[in-house]
Design a protein around this motif. Structure first.
Motif, PDB file in Angstrom:
ATOM      1  N   ILE A 125      13.666 -72.864  -9.553  1.00  0.00           N
ATOM      2  CA  ILE A 125      13.171 -73.189  -8.881  1.00  0.00           C
ATOM      3  C   ILE A 125      13.619 -72.206  -7.722  1.00  0.00           C
ATOM      4  N   GLN A 126      12.550 -71.461  -7.025  1.00  0.00           N
ATOM      5  CA  GLN A 126      12.920 -70.663  -5.698  1.00  0.00           C
ATOM      6  C   GLN A 126      13.038 -70.410  -3.974  1.00  0.00           C
ATOM      7  N   SER A 127      13.700 -70.471  -3.768  1.00  0.00           N
ATOM      8  CA  SER A 127      14.348 -70.350  -2.248  1.00  0.00           C
ATOM      9  C   SER A 127      13.352 -70.024  -1.097  1.00  0.00           C
ATOM     10  N   PHE A 155      21.491 -54.360 -13.295  1.00  0.00           N
ATOM     11  CA  PHE A 155      21.275 -54.690 -11.608  1.00  0.00           C
ATOM     12  C   PHE A 155      22.817 -54.387 -11.501  1.00  0.00           C
ATOM     13  N   ARG A 156      23.520 -54.045 -11.253  1.00  0.00           N
ATOM     14  CA  ARG A 156      24.953 -54.361 -10.342  1.00  0.00           C
ATOM     15  C   ARG A 156      25.847 -54.502 -11.445  1.00  0.00           C
ATOM     16  N   LYS A 157      26.150 -54.458 -12.679  1.00  0.00           N
ATOM     17  CA  LYS A 157      27.244 -54.261 -13.976  1.00  0.00           C
ATOM     18  C   LYS A 157      28.646 -54.566 -13.300  1.00  0.00           C
ATOM     19  N   ASP A 203      10.617 -69.947 -17.167  1.00  0.00           N
ATOM     20  CA  ASP A 203      10.579 -69.028 -15.689  1.00  0.00           C
ATOM     21  C   ASP A 203       9.919 -69.366 -14.596  1.00  0.00           C
ATOM     22  N   MET A 204      10.052 -69.757 -12.932  1.00  0.00           N
ATOM     23  CA  MET A 204       9.005 -70.084 -11.742  1.00  0.00           C
ATOM     24  C   MET A 204       8.151 -68.888 -12.460  1.00  0.00           C
ATOM     25  N   GLU A 205       6.643 -69.260 -11.783  1.00  0.00           N
ATOM     26  CA  GLU A 205       6.108 -67.846 -11.678  1.00  0.00           C
ATOM     27  C   GLU A 205       5.358 -68.114  -9.961  1.00  0.00           C
ATOM     28  N   ALA A 216      21.974 -67.483  -9.543  1.00  0.00           N
ATOM     29  CA  ALA A 216      20.820 -66.491  -9.894  1.00  0.00           C
ATOM     30  C   ALA A 216      20.658 -65.516  -9.055  1.00  0.00           C
ATOM     31  N   SER A 217      21.404 -64.424  -8.505  1.00  0.00           N
ATOM     32  CA  SER A 217      20.984 -63.589  -7.470  1.00  0.00           C
ATOM     33  C   SER A 217      21.922 -62.545  -7.820  1.00  0.00           C
ATOM     34  N   HIS A 218      21.417 -61.368  -6.843  1.00  0.00           N
ATOM     35  CA  HIS A 218      22.656 -59.972  -6.829  1.00  0.00           C
ATOM     36  C   HIS A 218      23.477 -59.867  -5.542  1.00  0.00           C
ATOM     37  N   ASP A 219      23.165 -61.414  -4.753  1.00  0.00           N
ATOM     38  CA  ASP A 219      23.274 -61.231  -3.090  1.00  0.00           C
ATOM     39  C   ASP A 219      25.103 -61.757  -3.361  1.00  0.00           C
ATOM     40  N   HIS A 220      25.841 -60.499  -3.332  1.00  0.00           N
ATOM     41  CA  HIS A 220      27.469 -61.008  -2.984  1.00  0.00           C
ATOM     42  C   HIS A 220      27.331 -61.740  -1.484  1.00  0.00           C
ATOM     43  N   LEU A 244      19.202 -76.478 -13.936  1.00  0.00           N
ATOM     44  CA  LEU A 244      18.338 -75.723 -13.477  1.00  0.00           C
ATOM     45  C   LEU A 244      18.885 -73.836 -12.802  1.00  0.00           C
ATOM     46  N   ARG A 245      17.994 -73.120 -12.667  1.00  0.00           N
ATOM     47  CA  ARG A 245      17.820 -71.685 -12.261  1.00  0.00           C
ATOM     48  C   ARG A 245      17.521 -71.986 -11.046  1.00  0.00           C
ATOM     49  N   ILE A 246      18.797 -71.001 -10.029  1.00  0.00           N
ATOM     50  CA  ILE A 246      17.656 -71.385  -8.457  1.00  0.00           C
ATOM     51  C   ILE A 246      17.988 -69.639  -8.337  1.00  0.00           C
ATOM     52  N   VAL A 247      16.697 -68.679  -7.726  1.00  0.00           N
ATOM     53  CA  VAL A 247      16.403 -68.158  -7.253  1.00  0.00           C
ATOM     54  C   VAL A 247      16.253 -68.173  -5.698  1.00  0.00           C
ATOM     55  N   LYS A 248      15.404 -66.229  -4.973  1.00  0.00           N
ATOM     56  CA  LYS A 248      14.701 -66.036  -4.195  1.00  0.00           C
ATOM     57  C   LYS A 248      13.722 -67.053  -3.949  1.00  0.00           C
ATOM     58  N   GLY A 249      13.393 -65.828  -4.992  1.00  0.00           N
ATOM     59  CA  GLY A 249      11.787 -64.980  -5.628  1.00  0.00           C
ATOM     60  C   GLY A 249      10.995 -64.022  -5.219  1.00  0.00           C
ATOM     61  N   ALA A 250       9.951 -64.184  -6.520  1.00  0.00           N
ATOM     62  CA  ALA A 250       9.750 -62.685  -6.847  1.00  0.00           C
ATOM     63  C   ALA A 250       8.182 -61.996  -6.921  1.00  0.00           C
ATOM     64  N   TYR A 251       7.558 -63.271  -6.145  1.00  0.00           N
ATOM     65  CA  TYR A 251       6.136 -63.132  -5.509  1.00  0.00           C
ATOM     66  C   TYR A 251       6.065 -63.244  -4.629  1.00  0.00           C
ATOM     67  N   ALA A 276       9.431 -53.653  -6.181  1.00  0.00           N
ATOM     68  CA  ALA A 276       9.061 -54.339  -4.647  1.00  0.00           C
ATOM     69  C   ALA A 276      10.384 -55.189  -4.064  1.00  0.00           C
ATOM     70  N   GLU A 277      10.817 -55.612  -4.601  1.00  0.00           N
ATOM     71  CA  GLU A 277      12.016 -56.578  -4.082  1.00  0.00           C
ATOM     72  C   GLU A 277      12.749 -55.627  -3.691  1.00  0.00           C
ATOM     73  N   ARG A 278      13.032 -54.259  -3.639  1.00  0.00           N
ATOM     74  CA  ARG A 278      14.042 -53.697  -3.342  1.00  0.00           C
ATOM     75  C   ARG A 278      13.708 -52.559  -3.352  1.00  0.00           C
ATOM     76  N   PRO A 279      13.217 -51.589  -2.160  1.00  0.00           N
ATOM     77  CA  PRO A 279      13.081 -50.037  -2.242  1.00  0.00           C
ATOM     78  C   PRO A 279      14.108 -49.126  -2.532  1.00  0.00           C
TER      79      PRO A 279
HETATM   80  P1  FDA Z   1      18.187 -59.555  -2.420  1.00  0.00           P
HETATM   81  O1  FDA Z   1      17.523 -58.457  -3.515  1.00  0.00           O
HETATM   82  O2  FDA Z   1      17.783 -60.698  -2.033  1.00  0.00           O
HETATM   83  O3  FDA Z   1      19.695 -58.451  -2.080  1.00  0.00           O
HETATM   84  C1  FDA Z   1      20.277 -58.870  -1.130  1.00  0.00           C
HETATM   85  C2  FDA Z   1      21.211 -58.724  -0.797  1.00  0.00           C
HETATM   86  O4  FDA Z   1      22.232 -58.215  -2.220  1.00  0.00           O
HETATM   87  C3  FDA Z   1      21.119 -56.712  -0.751  1.00  0.00           C
HETATM   88  O5  FDA Z   1      20.288 -56.596   0.786  1.00  0.00           O
HETATM   89  C4  FDA Z   1      21.705 -56.019  -0.869  1.00  0.00           C
HETATM   90  O6  FDA Z   1      22.904 -55.975   0.134  1.00  0.00           O
HETATM   91  C5  FDA Z   1      22.630 -56.971  -1.875  1.00  0.00           C
HETATM   92  N1  FDA Z   1      22.400 -56.325  -3.510  1.00  0.00           N
HETATM   93  C6  FDA Z   1      20.934 -56.792  -3.966  1.00  0.00           C
HETATM   94  N2  FDA Z   1      20.650 -56.298  -5.158  1.00  0.00           N
HETATM   95  C7  FDA Z   1      21.590 -55.570  -5.857  1.00  0.00           C
HETATM   96  C8  FDA Z   1      21.594 -53.689  -6.603  1.00  0.00           C
HETATM   97  N3  FDA Z   1      20.677 -53.743  -6.983  1.00  0.00           N
HETATM   98  N4  FDA Z   1      22.779 -53.095  -5.854  1.00  0.00           N
HETATM   99  C9  FDA Z   1      23.592 -52.923  -4.313  1.00  0.00           C
HETATM  100  N5  FDA Z   1      23.147 -54.096  -3.812  1.00  0.00           N
HETATM  101  C10 FDA Z   1      22.304 -54.954  -3.902  1.00  0.00           C
HETATM  102  N6  FDA Z   1      11.875 -65.266  -9.804  1.00  0.00           N
HETATM  103  C11 FDA Z   1      10.999 -65.944  -9.770  1.00  0.00           C
HETATM  104  O7  FDA Z   1       9.891 -65.545  -9.187  1.00  0.00           O
HETATM  105  N7  FDA Z   1      11.012 -66.237 -11.533  1.00  0.00           N
HETATM  106  C12 FDA Z   1      12.212 -66.377 -11.820  1.00  0.00           C
HETATM  107  O8  FDA Z   1      11.909 -67.111 -12.649  1.00  0.00           O
HETATM  108  C13 FDA Z   1      12.921 -65.273 -12.102  1.00  0.00           C
HETATM  109  N8  FDA Z   1      14.529 -65.068 -13.011  1.00  0.00           N
HETATM  110  C14 FDA Z   1      14.793 -64.254 -12.177  1.00  0.00           C
HETATM  111  C15 FDA Z   1      16.742 -64.793 -13.198  1.00  0.00           C
HETATM  112  C16 FDA Z   1      17.242 -64.179 -12.698  1.00  0.00           C
HETATM  113  C17 FDA Z   1      18.841 -64.143 -13.554  1.00  0.00           C
HETATM  114  C18 FDA Z   1      17.241 -63.362 -11.629  1.00  0.00           C
HETATM  115  C19 FDA Z   1      18.780 -62.859 -11.333  1.00  0.00           C
HETATM  116  C20 FDA Z   1      16.083 -63.252 -10.888  1.00  0.00           C
HETATM  117  C21 FDA Z   1      15.178 -64.037 -11.305  1.00  0.00           C
HETATM  118  N9  FDA Z   1      14.544 -64.088 -10.307  1.00  0.00           N
HETATM  119  C22 FDA Z   1      13.095 -64.808 -10.386  1.00  0.00           C
HETATM  120  C23 FDA Z   1      13.833 -62.893  -9.169  1.00  0.00           C
HETATM  121  C24 FDA Z   1      14.811 -63.207  -7.918  1.00  0.00           C
HETATM  122  O9  FDA Z   1      13.415 -64.461  -7.256  1.00  0.00           O
HETATM  123  C25 FDA Z   1      14.787 -62.339  -6.693  1.00  0.00           C
HETATM  124  O10 FDA Z   1      13.473 -61.912  -6.297  1.00  0.00           O
HETATM  125  C26 FDA Z   1      15.577 -61.078  -6.950  1.00  0.00           C
HETATM  126  O11 FDA Z   1      16.427 -62.015  -8.181  1.00  0.00           O
HETATM  127  C27 FDA Z   1      15.853 -60.559  -5.882  1.00  0.00           C
HETATM  128  O12 FDA Z   1      16.933 -61.317  -4.836  1.00  0.00           O
HETATM  129  P2  FDA Z   1      18.531 -61.489  -5.043  1.00  0.00           P
HETATM  130  O13 FDA Z   1      19.777 -62.954  -4.638  1.00  0.00           O
HETATM  131  O14 FDA Z   1      18.944 -60.729  -6.182  1.00  0.00           O
HETATM  132  O15 FDA Z   1      18.447 -60.383  -3.447  1.00  0.00           O
END
Ligand code: FDA
Length: 304
Positions: free
Chosen positions: A161-163, A254-256, A133-135, A222-226, A180-187, A288-291
């Motif tokens: 890798i974090q975008s 999340f988003r089953k 994982d990326m920290e 790797a994202s929940h962003d449709h 690579l797993r591409i994510v947005k970044g969580a920190y 923090a990432e999704r109020p």
């Molecule tokens: P984001 O939170 O930006 O949401 C974008 C839009 O998608 C929202 O505005 C909404 O419309 C929709 N949406 C999102 N979530 C929803 C929900 N639950 N219900 C309904 N709509 C929703 N980070 C990191 O720094 N290092 C890592 O190693 C990892 N590893 C990792 C693994 C996997 C499998 C995932 C999915 C994510 C990570 N992350 C991570 C976390 C990642 O960096 C990021 O913080 C989260 O995935 C949130 O970004 P999203 O792209 O999911 O959508």
């Protein structure tokens, strides 16, 4: 403004060592059980099996924050090895996600390298994949350097890798051929190193995914962003990217409905399943990432 305050509030809770330690004694609380698959290896394996029965694969993450001693890092290493052995014994379809800080990087680099080698050897023996994982930004270069080093010997390792980071497009180019797993970044990162606006982070996300796919390298989206997922699907169709070259990934809880519809469309779907007692930091980062996720916490709190 309120969103920024809420983000800062939950990130400060995530980084609070005393709260993280205290929470280990509370058990899964405040709705965390919806996004963490219990505290034992057995509960995690059960979650994997339930997903496998729906045609979904997984990656397990044994949660752990604030590792400061060699004993703690060795304990975490042993737990990863035990988890890999349990996966092999159960015959379920899942990999393992690990964190270099949990395995002792900040204590002693060589010691950490040795711990990761032991994990990779066990995984290889059982034909299992390990994702590093990326920290936070301060560990980014080490994560990339170690991944490249391990990939010279092991074919069962990849990283993330974090975008939001400015440097990431160059990193993706340097990691050609490595999964690579591409994510947005969580920190929480500074504007000096990371984009702060959603549009910039999303634009970079698409650039990174396209670059790695066009480089012919295995890519986990790797994202929940449709909106982003639809754009990636479009790109994949237009460029005839074979289905064995990529997968979608989401987090447990999340988003089953989206997991299931992607599987029904014939895509490979992997769920990241965190488990263990050390759930607090992970859960606070999700809040923090999704109020909107806060409603989970309040529902959990009031149902106690
Ligand atoms: P984001 O939170 O930006 O949401 C974008 C839009 O998608 C929202 O505005 C909404 O419309 C929709 N949406 C999102 N979530 C929803 C929900 N639950 N219900 C309904 N709509 C929703 N980070 C990191 O720094 N290092 C890592 O190693 C990892 N590893 C990792 C693994 C996997 C499998 C995932 C999915 C994510 C990570 N992350 C991570 C976390 C990642 O960096 C990021 O913080 C989260 O995935 C949130 O970004 P999203 O792209 O999911 O959508």
């Amino acid at each position: 403004m309120i969103e920024t305050m809420s983000k800062n509030f939950f990130m400060s809770l995530a980084n609070n060592k005393s709260l993280n330690k205290a929470a280990q004694k509370w058990g899964l609380n405040f709705g965390a059980a919806k996004v963490v698959a219990g505290s034992t290896i057995d509960s995690a394996i059960k979650a994997v099996r339930d997903l496998n029965n729906k045609g979904i694969v997984a990656t397990l993450d044994h949660l752990g924050e604030f590792v400061y001693t060699k004993e703690e890092a060795l304990e975490a290493t042993d737990y990863c090895i035990k988890t890999l052995e349990a996966i092999a014994e159960a015959g379920v379809k899942t990999g393992l996600s690990i964190k270099i800080t949990q395995l002792g990087l900040d204590i002693d680099r060589e010691f950490c390298i040795n711990n990761i080698k032991n994990i990779l050897d066990t995984a290889k023996q059982h034909g299992l994949f390990v994702r590093i994982d990326m920290e936070d930004f301060s560990h980014c270069q080490d994560t990339i350097d170690l991944t490249k080093m391990f990939h010279e010997t092991y074919d069962n390792v990849g990283t993330v890798i974090q975008s939001y980071l400015h440097r990431s497009l160059q990193d993706v180019q340097g990691l050609k051929g490595i999964p690579l797993r591409i994510v947005k970044g969580a920190y929480k990162e500074s504007p000096q190193v990371a984009y702060q606006e959603k549009k910039d982070i999303d634009d970079n996300y698409l650039k990174l995914v396209k670059k790695h796919l066009l480089n012919g390298s295995y890519t986990a989206i790797a994202s929940h962003d449709h909106v982003l997922i639809e754009k990636v699907k479009q790109f994949i169709k237009e460029n005839n990217i074979p289905k064995d070259r990529f997968e979608f990934q989401m987090l447990y809880g999340f988003r089953k409905p989206m997991w299931e519809s992607l599987v029904n469309e014939g895509y490979k779907m992997r769920i990241y399943i965190p488990f263990g007692n050390d759930w607090f930091g992970y859960y606070m980062r999700r809040l923090a990432e999704r109020p909107q996720n806060v409603s989970f916490a309040f529902k959990g709190f009031f149902s106690k």
